[in-house]
Motif scaffolding. Structure first.
Motif, short mmCIF file in Angstrom:
data_model
loop_
_atom_site.label_atom_id
_atom_site.label_comp_id
_atom_site.label_asym_id
_atom_site.label_seq_id
_atom_site.Cartn_x
_atom_site.Cartn_y
_atom_site.Cartn_z
N ASP A 16 -6.99 -12.55 -0.82
CA ASP A 16 -7.18 -12.80 -2.25
C ASP A 16 -5.86 -12.94 -3.00
OD1 ASP A 16 -9.98 -12.66 -2.07
OD2 ASP A 16 -9.93 -10.46 -2.20
N ASN A 17 -4.77 -12.48 -2.38
CA ASN A 17 -3.50 -12.43 -3.10
C ASN A 17 -2.36 -13.15 -2.39
OD1 ASN A 17 -3.70 -10.73 -5.66
ND2 ASN A 17 -4.75 -9.43 -4.18
N GLU A 125 4.38 -12.48 -3.38
CA GLU A 125 4.98 -13.43 -4.31
C GLU A 125 5.86 -12.70 -5.32
OE1 GLU A 125 2.01 -17.06 -4.81
OE2 GLU A 125 0.97 -15.17 -5.17
N GLN A 126 6.60 -13.47 -6.11
CA GLN A 126 7.50 -12.87 -7.09
C GLN A 126 6.78 -12.00 -8.11
OE1 GLN A 126 9.93 -16.70 -7.84
NE2 GLN A 126 11.18 -15.07 -8.68
N LYS A 127 5.51 -12.24 -8.29
CA LYS A 127 4.74 -11.46 -9.27
C LYS A 127 4.42 -10.05 -8.77
CE LYS A 127 0.27 -13.17 -7.53
NZ LYS A 127 -0.96 -13.93 -7.86
N PHE A 132 5.25 -1.40 -5.51
CA PHE A 132 4.91 -1.75 -4.13
C PHE A 132 6.16 -2.20 -3.38
CE2 PHE A 132 3.04 -5.13 -1.17
CZ PHE A 132 2.86 -4.23 -0.14
N ILE A 133 7.02 -2.95 -4.03
CA ILE A 133 8.24 -3.44 -3.39
C ILE A 133 9.11 -2.29 -2.90
CG2 ILE A 133 10.44 -4.63 -3.83
CD1 ILE A 133 8.89 -6.51 -5.71
N VAL A 134 9.36 -1.32 -3.77
CA VAL A 134 10.26 -0.22 -3.41
C VAL A 134 9.61 0.78 -2.46
CG1 VAL A 134 11.58 -0.46 -5.54
CG2 VAL A 134 9.67 1.15 -5.46
N ALA A 135 8.29 0.70 -2.30
CA ALA A 135 7.61 1.58 -1.34
C ALA A 135 7.79 1.09 0.09
CB ALA A 135 6.12 1.67 -1.68
N LEU A 142 7.56 -14.50 -0.59
CA LEU A 142 7.02 -15.66 0.10
C LEU A 142 7.70 -16.95 -0.35
CD1 LEU A 142 3.22 -14.73 0.03
CD2 LEU A 142 4.79 -14.57 1.97
N GLU A 143 8.19 -16.96 -1.58
CA GLU A 143 8.80 -18.19 -2.12
C GLU A 143 10.06 -18.61 -1.38
OE1 GLU A 143 6.49 -16.43 -5.60
OE2 GLU A 143 7.70 -15.68 -3.94
#
Length: 255
Positions: A16-17, A125-127, A132-135, A142-143
């Motif tokens: 979905d994402n 994605e950048q959004k 979540f990124i730092v976890a 993906l870009e």
């Protein structure tokens, strides 16, 4: 001790994402970090918007997991991914996980997996929200992957776009990036201020899991740092092998 490329990885994908167009390049990227032994993708495959996934899944040997949306407004896919991830964890057959989603709902899962000694690679994605990124141990946008569409830069530019960059950057090198480099160099520098570039790169990822030279249009860290000679001194030192040089850097002293 296993090297990075020896890792057995479980790949779990939130259909979905994540756009289907990113899967091939993403699997090629994952191969740099280890061997994917579990490859599963989760979604409600009765929905028309997921129809484009069929050929991609067959080409990459990814197992689709059907998850119906039982309640309107609730994401049952996230719950299924989390439950499966914990089941895989307890099999003790993997060394790490690749969580593919731009959803912050997987933040706690990433933390829990790392607490159990797993390497966690995030893809999104950048959004993707920063929690979540730092976890994750490392997060890849993906870009920046081959075949993915690029986005417009979103921060103020300090240095011009490199002529030799092979891909359009998704970010530009700003003062915050320069400061991150400077602090990382100073953290591990010797008495003369020099730090081995490889060690600096490892520290950058620990501080910022989403750090990647490709975010700024460079394939590798060395050409990126060479574009910043205004801010850093560079010393390429000879080694026992004629074709290999070790790169050391230090922050320029302010006049």
């Amino acid at each position: 001790m296993k090297t990075k490329n020896d890792l057995k990885l479980a790949v779990i994908i939130d259909a979905d994402n994540v756009p289907a167009k990113n899967v091939k390049s993403m699997m090629e990227e994952i191969a740099k970090y280890g061997t994917p032994t579990f490859k599963r993708i989760y979604g409600d495959w009765t929905k028309p918007n997921l129809a484009g996934w069929k050929s991609v899944l067959l080409e990459n040997a990814i197992t689709p997991i059907q998850q119906y949306g039982y309640t309107s407004g609730k994401n049952a896919t996230d719950s299924a991914m989390i439950i499966d991830a914990m089941d895989i964890l307890y099999t003790e057959k993997v060394d790490g996980f690749c969580i593919v989603s731009s959803d912050s709902d997987f933040t706690r899962l990433a933390i829990r997996l790392r607490e159990s000694g797993m390497q966690v690679f995030g893809f999104g994605e950048q959004k993707t929200p920063m929690p979540f990124i730092v976890a994750c141990d490392k997060f890849i946008y993906l870009e920046i992957l081959k075949g993915s569409g690029s986005s417009e830069p979103s921060v103020d530019e300090v240095v011009p776009k490199p002529d030799h960059a092979k891909k359009s950057p998704i970010y530009k090198l700003d003062k915050k990036v320069i400061a991150l480099f400077t602090s990382s160099i100073n953290d591990i520098a010797d008495e003369d201020g020099w730090a081995f570039l490889g060690d600096v790169g490892n520290l950058l990822i620990k501080k910022r899991p989403d750090f990647d030279p490709r975010n700024y249009g460079f394939d590798k860290l060395t050409p990126l740092i060479k574009s910043l000679k205004k801010y850093f001194d560079i010393d390429e030192r000879e080694t026992d092998r004629a074709t290999i040089k070790h790169v050391y850097i230090r922050a320029k002293k302010k006049a």
